[in-house]
Design a protein around this motif. Structure first.
Motif, PDB file in Angstrom:
ATOM      1  N   LYS A   1      77.108  32.215  41.893  1.00 43.21           N
ATOM      2  CA  LYS A   1      77.156  31.367  40.704  1.00 43.21           C
ATOM      3  C   LYS A   1      77.355  29.913  41.135  1.00 43.21           C
ATOM      4  N   THR A   2      76.967  29.011  40.260  1.00 47.67           N
ATOM      5  CA  THR A   2      77.108  27.580  40.524  1.00 47.67           C
ATOM      6  C   THR A   2      78.211  27.036  39.628  1.00 47.67           C
ATOM      7  N   TYR A   3      79.083  26.255  40.216  1.00 46.73           N
ATOM      8  CA  TYR A   3      80.259  25.733  39.532  1.00 46.73           C
ATOM      9  C   TYR A   3      80.288  24.210  39.609  1.00 46.73           C
ATOM     10  N   ILE A   4      80.963  23.614  38.649  1.00 48.79           N
ATOM     11  CA  ILE A   4      81.326  22.210  38.716  1.00 48.79           C
ATOM     12  C   ILE A   4      82.832  22.216  38.990  1.00 48.79           C
ATOM     13  N   VAL A   5      83.225  21.688  40.139  1.00 47.40           N
ATOM     14  CA  VAL A   5      84.636  21.660  40.520  1.00 47.40           C
ATOM     15  C   VAL A   5      85.137  20.228  40.382  1.00 47.40           C
ATOM     16  N   THR A   6      86.250  20.074  39.677  1.00 48.07           N
ATOM     17  CA  THR A   6      86.901  18.778  39.547  1.00 48.07           C
ATOM     18  C   THR A   6      88.088  18.757  40.504  1.00 48.07           C
ATOM     19  N   PHE A   7      88.061  17.828  41.429  1.00 46.34           N
ATOM     20  CA  PHE A   7      89.117  17.683  42.427  1.00 46.34           C
ATOM     21  C   PHE A   7      90.344  17.028  41.793  1.00 46.34           C
TER      22      PHE A   7
ATOM     23  N   ILE B   1      81.805  30.127  45.100  1.00 47.93           N
ATOM     24  CA  ILE B   1      83.159  29.581  45.124  1.00 47.93           C
ATOM     25  C   ILE B   1      83.987  30.090  46.304  1.00 47.93           C
ATOM     26  N   THR B   2      83.642  31.233  46.868  1.00 49.11           N
ATOM     27  CA  THR B   2      84.467  31.844  47.914  1.00 49.11           C
ATOM     28  C   THR B   2      84.622  30.950  49.136  1.00 49.11           C
ATOM     29  N   ASN B   3      83.524  30.490  49.708  1.00 49.46           N
ATOM     30  CA  ASN B   3      83.614  29.631  50.893  1.00 49.46           C
ATOM     31  C   ASN B   3      84.264  28.298  50.571  1.00 49.46           C
ATOM     32  N   PHE B   4      83.977  27.760  49.395  1.00 49.90           N
ATOM     33  CA  PHE B   4      84.616  26.507  48.981  1.00 49.90           C
ATOM     34  C   PHE B   4      86.130  26.676  48.968  1.00 49.90           C
ATOM     35  N   CYS B   5      86.594  27.802  48.433  1.00 46.99           N
ATOM     36  CA  CYS B   5      88.033  28.056  48.362  1.00 46.99           C
ATOM     37  C   CYS B   5      88.641  28.209  49.754  1.00 46.99           C
ATOM     38  N   LYS B   6      87.937  28.883  50.645  1.00 47.98           N
ATOM     39  CA  LYS B   6      88.445  29.029  52.011  1.00 47.98           C
ATOM     40  C   LYS B   6      88.602  27.667  52.673  1.00 47.98           C
ATOM     41  N   ILE B   7      87.603  26.827  52.537  1.00 48.25           N
ATOM     42  CA  ILE B   7      87.613  25.503  53.159  1.00 48.25           C
ATOM     43  C   ILE B   7      88.730  24.633  52.596  1.00 48.25           C
ATOM     44  N   ASN B   8      89.012  24.785  51.292  1.00 50.56           N
ATOM     45  CA  ASN B   8      89.990  23.929  50.623  1.00 50.56           C
ATOM     46  C   ASN B   8      91.339  24.613  50.400  1.00 50.56           C
ATOM     47  N   ASN B   9      91.559  25.753  51.073  1.00 50.48           N
ATOM     48  CA  ASN B   9      92.826  26.475  50.992  1.00 50.48           C
ATOM     49  C   ASN B   9      93.193  26.832  49.548  1.00 50.48           C
ATOM     50  N   LEU B  10      92.223  27.378  48.825  1.00 45.89           N
ATOM     51  CA  LEU B  10      92.407  27.785  47.434  1.00 45.89           C
ATOM     52  C   LEU B  10      92.181  29.288  47.317  1.00 45.89           C
TER      53      LEU B  10
ATOM     54  N   TYR C   1      81.757  26.833  35.004  1.00 41.93           N
ATOM     55  CA  TYR C   1      80.405  27.248  35.369  1.00 41.93           C
ATOM     56  C   TYR C   1      79.433  26.125  35.025  1.00 41.93           C
ATOM     57  N   ALA C   2      78.513  25.852  35.923  1.00 44.42           N
ATOM     58  CA  ALA C   2      77.493  24.834  35.671  1.00 44.42           C
ATOM     59  C   ALA C   2      76.432  25.410  34.744  1.00 44.42           C
ATOM     60  N   THR C   3      75.929  24.567  33.863  1.00 45.04           N
ATOM     61  CA  THR C   3      74.828  24.985  33.002  1.00 45.04           C
ATOM     62  C   THR C   3      73.524  24.907  33.787  1.00 45.04           C
ATOM     63  N   GLU C   4      72.509  25.578  33.292  1.00 41.06           N
ATOM     64  CA  GLU C   4      71.207  25.538  33.957  1.00 41.06           C
ATOM     65  C   GLU C   4      70.693  24.107  34.069  1.00 41.06           C
ATOM     66  N   GLN C   5      70.895  23.326  33.016  1.00 39.92           N
ATOM     67  CA  GLN C   5      70.424  21.942  33.013  1.00 39.92           C
ATOM     68  C   GLN C   5      71.162  21.110  34.052  1.00 39.92           C
ATOM     69  N   GLU C   6      72.478  21.321  34.203  1.00 40.61           N
ATOM     70  CA  GLU C   6      73.249  20.591  35.214  1.00 40.61           C
ATOM     71  C   GLU C   6      72.754  20.928  36.619  1.00 40.61           C
ATOM     72  N   ILE C   7      72.400  22.179  36.827  1.00 42.60           N
ATOM     73  CA  ILE C   7      71.887  22.587  38.139  1.00 42.60           C
ATOM     74  C   ILE C   7      70.567  21.888  38.424  1.00 42.60           C
TER      75      ILE C   7
ATOM     76  N   GLN D   1      70.259  18.975  41.533  1.00 40.93           N
ATOM     77  CA  GLN D   1      69.924  19.779  42.700  1.00 40.93           C
ATOM     78  C   GLN D   1      70.109  19.051  44.026  1.00 40.93           C
ATOM     79  N   PRO D   2      69.787  17.773  44.154  1.00 42.82           N
ATOM     80  CA  PRO D   2      69.993  17.115  45.452  1.00 42.82           C
ATOM     81  C   PRO D   2      71.460  16.866  45.806  1.00 42.82           C
ATOM     82  N   LYS D   3      72.390  17.139  44.898  1.00 45.53           N
ATOM     83  CA  LYS D   3      73.803  16.874  45.159  1.00 45.53           C
ATOM     84  C   LYS D   3      74.595  18.167  45.333  1.00 45.53           C
ATOM     85  N   ILE D   4      73.951  19.202  45.792  1.00 51.28           N
ATOM     86  CA  ILE D   4      74.600  20.501  45.924  1.00 51.28           C
ATOM     87  C   ILE D   4      75.516  20.507  47.134  1.00 51.28           C
ATOM     88  N   LEU D   5      76.707  21.048  46.965  1.00 50.83           N
ATOM     89  CA  LEU D   5      77.648  21.173  48.071  1.00 50.83           C
ATOM     90  C   LEU D   5      77.267  22.408  48.866  1.00 50.83           C
TER      91      LEU D   5
END
Length: 104
Positions: free
Chosen positions: A27-33, A44-53, A76-82, A86-90
């Protein structure tokens, strides 16, 4: 120099598209730091590992069952946000942002 920058942007867009295709199941998420900036995250799994979440807590935040986890917010990101971003994907395995700024 401008041609080289445009060439790099094209490469970044191709990489972002490949990441999107490789992660159709994720799934694609919008994460606010905690500092307020937002990033698009695929998987989200790898993102959480990297950020100790804890990914379970972050999923609860995305589902609206919790407000935040260690200062991070997630939805969750909407289809339109994705499509629009697209060029700003983490990149979910290296935590590097692929966008126009990386070509400067």
């Amino acid at each position: 120099i401008l041609h080289l920058m445009e060439d790099q942007r094209s490469k970044d867009a191709v990489i972002a598209a490949e990441l999107y295709e490789d992660n159709k199941i994720s799934k694609t998420y919008i994460v606010t730091f905690p500092d307020g900036h937002e990033e698009i995250v695929i998987g989200i799994t790898n993102f959480c590992k990297i950020n100790n979440l804890d990914n379970g807590h972050m999923i609860k935040v995305a589902k609206g069952k919790a407000k935040q986890h260690k200062g991070f917010k997630c939805r969750y990101a909407t289809e339109q946000e994705i499509l629009d971003n697209q060029p700003k994907i983490l990149h979910n395995s290296t935590s590097k942002i692929i966008n126009e700024e990386s070509s400067e």
